[in-house]
Design an enzyme around this catalytic site. Sequence first.
Site, PDB file in Angstrom:
ATOM      1  N   ARG A  63      32.517  80.186 -31.702  1.00 17.92           N
ATOM      2  CA  ARG A  63      31.578  80.893 -32.595  1.00 17.92           C
ATOM      3  C   ARG A  63      30.165  80.732 -32.018  1.00 17.92           C
ATOM      4  O   ARG A  63      29.761  79.617 -31.683  1.00 17.92           O
ATOM      5  CB  ARG A  63      31.658  80.334 -34.026  1.00 17.92           C
ATOM      6  CG  ARG A  63      33.024  80.600 -34.668  1.00 17.92           C
ATOM      7  CD  ARG A  63      32.997  80.429 -36.163  1.00 17.92           C
ATOM      8  NE  ARG A  63      32.247  81.478 -36.820  1.00 17.92           N
ATOM      9  CZ  ARG A  63      31.874  81.431 -38.100  1.00 17.92           C
ATOM     10  NH1 ARG A  63      32.168  80.387 -38.842  1.00 17.92           N
ATOM     11  NH2 ARG A  63      31.197  82.427 -38.650  1.00 17.92           N
ATOM     12  N   GLN A  97      32.661  83.890 -49.013  1.00 16.64           N
ATOM     13  CA  GLN A  97      32.625  82.417 -49.083  1.00 16.64           C
ATOM     14  C   GLN A  97      32.082  81.920 -50.426  1.00 16.64           C
ATOM     15  O   GLN A  97      32.433  80.838 -50.884  1.00 16.64           O
ATOM     16  CB  GLN A  97      31.755  81.849 -47.945  1.00 16.64           C
ATOM     17  CG  GLN A  97      32.375  81.973 -46.559  1.00 16.64           C
ATOM     18  CD  GLN A  97      31.911  83.217 -45.843  1.00 16.64           C
ATOM     19  OE1 GLN A  97      31.624  84.240 -46.467  1.00 16.64           O
ATOM     20  NE2 GLN A  97      31.823  83.157 -44.526  1.00 16.64           N
ATOM     21  N   ARG A 124      34.816  76.157 -41.325  1.00 14.63           N
ATOM     22  CA  ARG A 124      33.628  76.963 -41.074  1.00 14.63           C
ATOM     23  C   ARG A 124      32.459  76.228 -41.721  1.00 14.63           C
ATOM     24  O   ARG A 124      32.628  75.200 -42.356  1.00 14.63           O
ATOM     25  CB  ARG A 124      33.788  78.417 -41.534  1.00 14.63           C
ATOM     26  CG  ARG A 124      34.740  78.715 -42.633  1.00 14.63           C
ATOM     27  CD  ARG A 124      34.350  78.138 -43.969  1.00 14.63           C
ATOM     28  NE  ARG A 124      32.993  78.532 -44.311  1.00 14.63           N
ATOM     29  CZ  ARG A 124      32.192  77.890 -45.132  1.00 14.63           C
ATOM     30  NH1 ARG A 124      32.586  76.773 -45.738  1.00 14.63           N
ATOM     31  NH2 ARG A 124      30.975  78.300 -45.389  1.00 14.63           N
ATOM     32  N   GLY A 125      31.258  76.807 -41.560  1.00 22.33           N
ATOM     33  CA  GLY A 125      30.070  76.086 -42.024  1.00 22.33           C
ATOM     34  C   GLY A 125      29.556  75.251 -40.865  1.00 22.33           C
ATOM     35  O   GLY A 125      30.342  74.522 -40.219  1.00 22.33           O
ATOM     36  N   ALA A 126      28.259  75.385 -40.593  1.00 21.60           N
ATOM     37  CA  ALA A 126      27.716  74.800 -39.357  1.00 21.60           C
ATOM     38  C   ALA A 126      28.060  73.314 -39.153  1.00 21.60           C
ATOM     39  O   ALA A 126      28.569  72.933 -38.084  1.00 21.60           O
ATOM     40  CB  ALA A 126      26.208  75.040 -39.315  1.00 21.60           C
ATOM     41  N   ASP A 144      22.578  78.017 -40.317  1.00 22.14           N
ATOM     42  CA  ASP A 144      23.442  77.812 -39.141  1.00 22.14           C
ATOM     43  C   ASP A 144      22.637  77.473 -37.899  1.00 22.14           C
ATOM     44  O   ASP A 144      23.165  76.938 -36.925  1.00 22.14           O
ATOM     45  CB  ASP A 144      24.272  79.067 -38.885  1.00 22.14           C
ATOM     46  CG  ASP A 144      25.280  79.242 -39.999  1.00 22.14           C
ATOM     47  OD1 ASP A 144      24.908  79.779 -41.052  1.00 22.14           O
ATOM     48  OD2 ASP A 144      26.418  78.780 -39.831  1.00 22.14           O
ATOM     49  N   ASN A 178      20.962  82.262 -41.199  1.00 19.50           N
ATOM     50  CA  ASN A 178      22.020  81.888 -42.138  1.00 19.50           C
ATOM     51  C   ASN A 178      22.889  83.121 -42.408  1.00 19.50           C
ATOM     52  O   ASN A 178      22.651  84.197 -41.854  1.00 19.50           O
ATOM     53  CB  ASN A 178      21.401  81.338 -43.434  1.00 19.50           C
ATOM     54  CG  ASN A 178      22.432  80.670 -44.337  1.00 19.50           C
ATOM     55  OD1 ASN A 178      23.246  79.859 -43.867  1.00 19.50           O
ATOM     56  ND2 ASN A 178      22.438  81.006 -45.612  1.00 19.50           N
ATOM     57  N   LYS A 179      23.868  82.960 -43.237  1.00 19.17           N
ATOM     58  CA  LYS A 179      24.827  84.026 -43.533  1.00 19.17           C
ATOM     59  C   LYS A 179      24.130  85.342 -43.867  1.00 19.17           C
ATOM     60  O   LYS A 179      23.128  85.350 -44.566  1.00 19.17           O
ATOM     61  CB  LYS A 179      25.723  83.559 -44.695  1.00 19.17           C
ATOM     62  CG  LYS A 179      26.796  84.506 -45.133  1.00 19.17           C
ATOM     63  CD  LYS A 179      27.708  84.951 -44.016  1.00 19.17           C
ATOM     64  CE  LYS A 179      28.382  83.819 -43.268  1.00 19.17           C
ATOM     65  NZ  LYS A 179      29.120  84.262 -42.078  1.00 19.17           N
TER      66      LYS A 179
HETATM   67  O1  MRU Z   1      30.534  82.085 -41.358  1.00 17.64           O
HETATM   68  P1  MRU Z   1      30.453  80.745 -42.042  1.00 17.64           P
HETATM   69  O2  MRU Z   1      31.281  80.646 -43.267  1.00 17.64           O
HETATM   70  O3  MRU Z   1      30.699  79.616 -41.066  1.00 17.64           O
HETATM   71  O4  MRU Z   1      28.930  80.660 -42.481  1.00 17.64           O
HETATM   72  C1  MRU Z   1      28.471  79.561 -43.222  1.00 17.64           C
HETATM   73  C2  MRU Z   1      27.046  79.660 -43.586  1.00 17.64           C
HETATM   74  O5  MRU Z   1      26.369  80.625 -43.278  1.00 17.64           O
HETATM   75  C3  MRU Z   1      26.436  78.483 -44.265  1.00 17.64           C
HETATM   76  O6  MRU Z   1      25.432  78.884 -45.145  1.00 17.64           O
HETATM   77  C4  MRU Z   1      25.805  77.600 -43.182  1.00 17.64           C
HETATM   78  O7  MRU Z   1      26.753  77.270 -42.211  1.00 17.64           O
HETATM   79  C5  MRU Z   1      25.213  76.394 -43.731  1.00 17.64           C
HETATM   80  S1  MRU Z   1      26.472  75.198 -44.043  1.00 17.64           S
HETATM   81  C6  MRU Z   1      25.907  73.789 -44.710  1.00 17.64           C
END
Ligand code: MRU
Length: 381
Positions: free
Chosen positions: A104, A217, A67-69, A258, A268-269
Site C-alpha cells: 500500500r 470503514q 488496515r489503518g496506518a 496516514d 487521510n481517508k
Molecule cells: O484505507 P484504510 O482503511 O487503511 O485507511 C485508514 C485511514 O484512513 C485512517 O484514518 C488512518 O489510517 C488513520 S489510522 C489511526
Amino acid sequence: MAIGKPMISFHDGPMKIKGSAQRTIWLNDDGWSVGIIDQTRLPHRFESVTLKTVAEAAHAISHMLVRGAPLIGATAAYGLALAVREDASDAYLKHAYDLLHETRPTAINLRWALDEMTRHLLPLPPEQRPASAYQRAAEIAEEDVEINQAIGRHGLAIIKAISGNKSPGERINVLTHCNAGWLATVDWGTATAPIYMAHDAGIPVHVWVDETRPRNQGASLTSWELAQHGVPYTLIPDNTGGHLMQHGKVDVCIVGTDRTTADGDVCNKIGTYLKALAAHDNGVPFYVALPSPTIDFRVRDGVKEIPIEQRGGDEVSHMTGLTRDGRIETVEIAARGTPVANYAFDVTPSRLVTGLITERGIIAANGPAIAAAFPERAKAS
Ligand code: MRU
C-alpha cells in the site's frame, strides 16, 4: 523453528471482546506465527487469521484484512520477522522489504516500520536475526499502544475543555471519519483514544460516524468498535457532516492520518478534506490525532508529494453486506461497465487543521512546531 516469546511486558489495553482483552495483532502461543483479526469480515463476523509467511503478511495488508496506518506498520514489522524466520539472509530480507513495501503506497507507517526493522537487523549475523526481529516487532506494537494512550490523554483535555463550556450532562458531539480507532492500530486507536478516555471518565460523549464510502470503514468498523465499548454514536452518510456543522451539532472533529508532512499537511481517508473545509467554514475545531511514526519528514507539500493510492473500481460499483438470512453477499450498485475512479486518500492543507494531537502534546500544524516536538526525527531525515 520456535523463536520464543519476546521479552516484553504487555499492558492490558481498553479493548475487550466479550470481556477479554483483545488486540488487533498478536503472537500466537507457538511463539512465531502471528494472529490478526480479518477486518474484511467485520462487523458481521469476528474471525482471526494466522500469518505464517511474509507472503501472507503482505497479502493481509494489500487485501485489507488489516488496515489503518499504525496497524499496517505493526503487521509489516511482524511480516519481516516471519521473513527472517524463513530465510535470514540479506537477499531475502531485501526481497521481504520490497514485497511488504509495495502493498500500500500512502500510509507512511509501513515504510517507517520496515526501515526501523531493517536498521535493527542488518548489522546482526543471520543466526541472531529471527529472535531479534520478533523482539523488535513486539516493541513496535507495544510502542504503538503507548503512543495512542498518550494521544488519548492529550486529546481528553480538548474534550474536557469543550465539556466545561456546556451545561452539566449536555452531550459533546465528536465527528470522525473512516476508522482511526482501535482496529486501525494495535490498541486504543488514535482519533478514538480521547473518545474512549472521555467516555470512561463519565463525560457524555457522542460520536457522529461518517460511513466512509467506498469501503465503509466508518459503518463497518468504527460503529462496531464504539458499540463494543458502549460509546454512544450515530452513523451518518458521508455528506451529512456539513449540514450538522451548520446546525451546531458538531463540537469538534477528530480524525486520523496516514501521512502528515513536515509542514503539517494531513493525508487521510478520502473525504477528510471536505470535512475540514466544512469545519473551517463553520468555526468547528478540526483536530488530527497523529502518532509520530505517521510523520513523513521527507515531504513538505502534501498535495504535490504524497502518493495517493488508487484502488479497484469494484469497491465503488459494488457493496458487500449481510442478507436477511445471514449470508454475506456482494451486489452491484452501478450499471455494469460504469467507469469508476477510486482515490483512497486526500490531503487536508495544514491551514485547515486546528491542531495535531501527538503523543508529546497538542501542537500546531506547521513545520517549526512539528520539528520542535520531534527534534530527533526531524534531524535524522
Ligand atoms: O484505507 P484504510 O482503511 O487503511 O485507511 C485508514 C485511514 O484512513 C485512517 O484514518 C488512518 O489510517 C488513520 S489510522 C489511526
